[in-house]
Design a protein around this motif. Structure first.
Motif, short mmCIF file in Angstrom:
data_model
loop_
_atom_site.label_atom_id
_atom_site.label_comp_id
_atom_site.label_asym_id
_atom_site.label_seq_id
_atom_site.Cartn_x
_atom_site.Cartn_y
_atom_site.Cartn_z
N ALA A 93 0.84 -1.20 0.00
CA ALA A 93 0.00 0.00 0.00
C ALA A 93 0.87 1.25 0.00
CB ALA A 93 -0.92 0.01 1.22
N ALA A 94 0.42 2.24 -0.77
CA ALA A 94 1.08 3.55 -0.77
C ALA A 94 0.00 4.61 -0.67
CB ALA A 94 1.90 3.74 -2.03
N GLY A 95 0.37 5.78 -0.20
CA GLY A 95 -0.62 6.85 -0.04
C GLY A 95 -0.09 8.19 -0.48
N VAL A 96 -1.02 9.07 -0.85
CA VAL A 96 -0.72 10.47 -1.10
C VAL A 96 -1.68 11.26 -0.23
CG1 VAL A 96 -0.75 12.32 -2.82
CG2 VAL A 96 0.02 10.04 -3.47
N TYR A 97 -1.15 12.30 0.46
CA TYR A 97 -1.96 12.96 1.48
C TYR A 97 -2.02 14.46 1.28
CZ TYR A 97 -0.99 8.39 3.37
OH TYR A 97 -0.89 7.04 3.51
N THR A 98 -2.96 15.08 1.96
CA THR A 98 -3.12 16.54 1.91
C THR A 98 -1.81 17.24 2.24
OG1 THR A 98 -4.32 18.44 2.79
CG2 THR A 98 -3.87 16.66 4.35
N THR A 99 -1.59 18.41 1.62
CA THR A 99 -0.43 19.23 1.96
C THR A 99 -0.81 20.29 2.98
OG1 THR A 99 -0.92 20.67 0.09
CG2 THR A 99 0.67 18.91 -0.27
N ASN A 100 -2.06 20.27 3.45
CA ASN A 100 -2.48 21.22 4.48
C ASN A 100 -1.67 20.96 5.76
OD1 ASN A 100 -3.98 22.79 6.44
ND2 ASN A 100 -5.64 22.81 4.96
N LEU A 101 -1.27 22.05 6.42
CA LEU A 101 -0.47 21.94 7.63
C LEU A 101 -1.34 21.46 8.80
CD1 LEU A 101 2.51 22.76 7.90
CD2 LEU A 101 1.74 24.80 9.07
N VAL A 102 -2.62 21.76 8.71
CA VAL A 102 -3.56 21.31 9.73
C VAL A 102 -4.15 19.99 9.21
CG1 VAL A 102 -5.68 21.86 10.97
CG2 VAL A 102 -4.06 23.69 10.37
N VAL A 103 -3.74 18.87 9.81
CA VAL A 103 -4.17 17.58 9.28
C VAL A 103 -4.92 16.78 10.32
CG1 VAL A 103 -2.29 17.39 7.62
CG2 VAL A 103 -1.99 16.48 9.91
N ALA A 104 -5.77 15.90 9.82
CA ALA A 104 -6.60 15.08 10.68
C ALA A 104 -5.81 13.88 11.21
CB ALA A 104 -7.81 14.60 9.89
N ALA A 105 -6.33 13.31 12.29
CA ALA A 105 -5.67 12.16 12.93
C ALA A 105 -5.38 11.01 11.96
CB ALA A 105 -6.52 11.68 14.11
#
Lengths: 397, 397
Positions: free
Chosen positions: A38-50
């Motif tokens: 598995a691989a992921g790409v995530y938000t670049t927002n500094l405020v991120v969810a758990a």
């Protein structure tokens, strides 16, 4: 017709009470038969969810066994309790399948700033464990379980051959921009039975994302929860994939992700048009991207398309303030194939014909051609309507 | 009460037919009694109108004798003919006052991509030459002559002492964002009788602009025509200004420009709120600016204020995707003085009270406090309403 679900996965969804409507699933579980890449790409927002913090620390991996998603609550801006709840959610799934919590990925989407109602989730998980399967109907239930304000489920699938073996890809996503109050926002999972190493999965997912999920906008608001996961079970018997075969697989993945990504602005809150912005003749990808994004995010361009108005001045001036240097005299603009602007001056065109072409079609093509190079680029946006503003200003009040 | 018009200037306005409504002036002329110091700040858009090209090449200067402005037509994207028409407009004014065309600055605002109807302008100029004067009524007529979709004229004035002499400043501006179809957009002229060198005028105007006109947004669309001019006649008898006296004058100019600049988002098309975004505790000005602008441009934040919704999640997440690195746990958010978010978690607050405070006031204060330094910054935005979208999508259709 054989099932479009790649081998090695079981799925299910259930309504546990995070959403008010009892007919709407709010839990979605994907279980892998064995340890899975598995691989992921995530938000670049500094405020991120758990869940974003959790998944980032655990991907890429070749030991993933499940992905549990809840909708209706983003578990974002929820402090330490949010991390605890997220870990518990992973832990319950892990225990059920006799694996470690570190082998379970999590996603959440919904309202920001509220702790998860864990009792509902605990009870709901027990139910969803009983409802797993690998038919298309199971996939659809899981796809509905990640939705928030989406009008309908967003899914796409492809079949191809890799190293002489039939390979399946199937994906689900949700989101309509960060459209609803505190809804957070874009989630997607792609499953395949091709064999990839964690590093391969990570690399091709990043590349593909840059040309698909990173090329869409509804309102330019990047959320705290955006997550895209790729799970590769290796069950198709392809063996290791490299060279041309890997390129071929990547092309299939890119097409699948494009199919999924475009469904998001197409379903942008209140949107009446999907706008495809085609950039041609830029010096490099970064320039093309910046121009495309600036045009795509312009409220004035969006409003013009809403009204069927071939308002080239708004499009040309948005390109002009993108920050990219180009020769304004070389710029050519076409809307739905009609030439509107060339060599620094407007072109004579039949406004009624162009306006009608915008009104008659859900998709509007905006093509900007420059003379700085030969880089091409595409970007997708929704238009901006009275309904968007109504929804986002009247939701709570 | 003495006239607020600084010594050394005569003004006038006239309707020559660029606007349909015969009661609306569309020509505005400022004439200087003698050679006058002038500096300008212009749009950063790569696609610029003919008058911007003209003025840029002729400022700063100590020989300016007039500023001629037309509204109703931006003379932008009009090719070579646009440059010719612009030069002719300057030439007619120059001839009337026996000066060179290079001593006449020009501004245009209105629809993009249409050549100026020069016959109307030629006839109109002859009329405006007969209507010059230095009373407040002349200033007001000139201020109306630069308006497009503005609800009313936007003016401000100040009086102060510099080197022991009374000094006057007065300014006019127009604009409501790049709100109307192809309306282009922000124009402003500030007149003073203080004595400045061209270099001084240029420097303080740039500095002041960075804290005023560059800190406003309606829809984030930078136009092809934005121009701010400062004309200093030196008639107040201040002699050369430097050191503390120059700082004092700059502070007055800054307050004047702030008064003018805020009138633009306050009159943003369809806007029901002026949003003041206060940033505190940033590491530097650039970071503070980026965060402020990202929050100010967010359609979701704007919609929340429209609806009187204290939706802290939209504000916090906009700060998070601004691209500025900050400690999310240190962020504190207040709306109209009410604490909504602190230490990475929402704070308990009375939603009704905060909502009512937004609804009861035209101005909404959004204060974001960070823990990275001690830089403060302010930015002004309008909210986003159904009327904005209606106006900008239905205008032509």
């Amino acid at each position: 017709m054989t099932s479009p679900i790649p081998a090695g996965f079981r799925l299910g969804g259930f309504h546990c009470g995070l959403k008010r409507n009892p007919n709407k699933e709010d839990l979605s579980l994907i279980v892998c038969d064995e340890d899975t890449v598995a691989a992921g790409v995530y938000t670049t927002n500094l405020v991120v969810a758990a869940p974003v913090v959790w998944d980032r620390a655990r991907t890429p991996s070749d030991k993933i066994r499940a992905v549990i998603t809840n909708s209706g609550n983003a578990n974002a801006c929820t402090g330490e309790q949010g991390d605890k709840d997220n870990a518990e959610m992973a832990g319950i799934v892990a225990k059920q399948f006799g694996v470690s919590a570190d082998q379970v990925l999590t996603m959440s989407t919904g309202i920001i700033g509220h702790n998860l109602p864990m009792e509902k989730i605990r009870a709901g998980l027990e139910e969803v464990f009983q409802r797993l399967g690998s038919d298309e109907s199971h996939f659809d239930t899981a796809a509905r379980g990640i939705m928030t304000t989406d009008k309908g489920k967003k899914v796409a699938s492809r079949q191809c051959e890799v190293n002489g073996k039939p390979v399946k890809l199937i994906g689900m996503c949700k989101g309509a921009g960060m459209i609803a109050p505190n809804m957070a926002t874009m989630l997607s999972v792609v499953l395949t039975d091709a064999q990839l190493s964690p590093q391969q999965a990570k690399e091709i997912l990043s590349e593909v994302t840059d040309n698909t999920f990173n090329c869409i906008t509804v309102d330019g608001h990047r959320s705290t929860n955006d997550t895209l996961l790729l799970l590769a079970s290796g069950k198709a018997g392809t063996g290791e994939i490299s060279g041309g075969a890997l390129e071929g697989f990547k092309a299939e993945l890119q097409q699948l992700c494009e199919d999924l990504a475009k469904q998001i602005p197409a379903d942008g809150e209140g949107s009446t048009h999907l706008i495809e912005i085609n950039i041609e003749g830029c010096a490099n990808r970064e320039d093309a991207f910046r121009i495309a994004k600036t045009v795509a995010d312009s409220a004035l361009v969006k409003c013009a398309i809403t009204g069927g108005d071939p308002n080239w001045g708004r499009i040309v001036s948005a390109a002009g303030y993108s920050g990219v240097k180009f020769d304004p005299m070389g710029l050519e603009l076409r809307v739905n194939g009609h030439l509107l602007y060339q060599k620094g001056t407007p072109v004579k065109f039949d406004e009624k014909t162009v306006s009608q072409s915008i009104k008659d079609s859900f998709e509007t093509d905006v093509t900007l051609r420059f003379t700085e190079g030969d880089t091409k680029f595409r970007y997708w946006s929704s238009d901006l309507t009275v309904e968007y503003v109504k929804f986002n200003s009247e939701y709570r009040t």
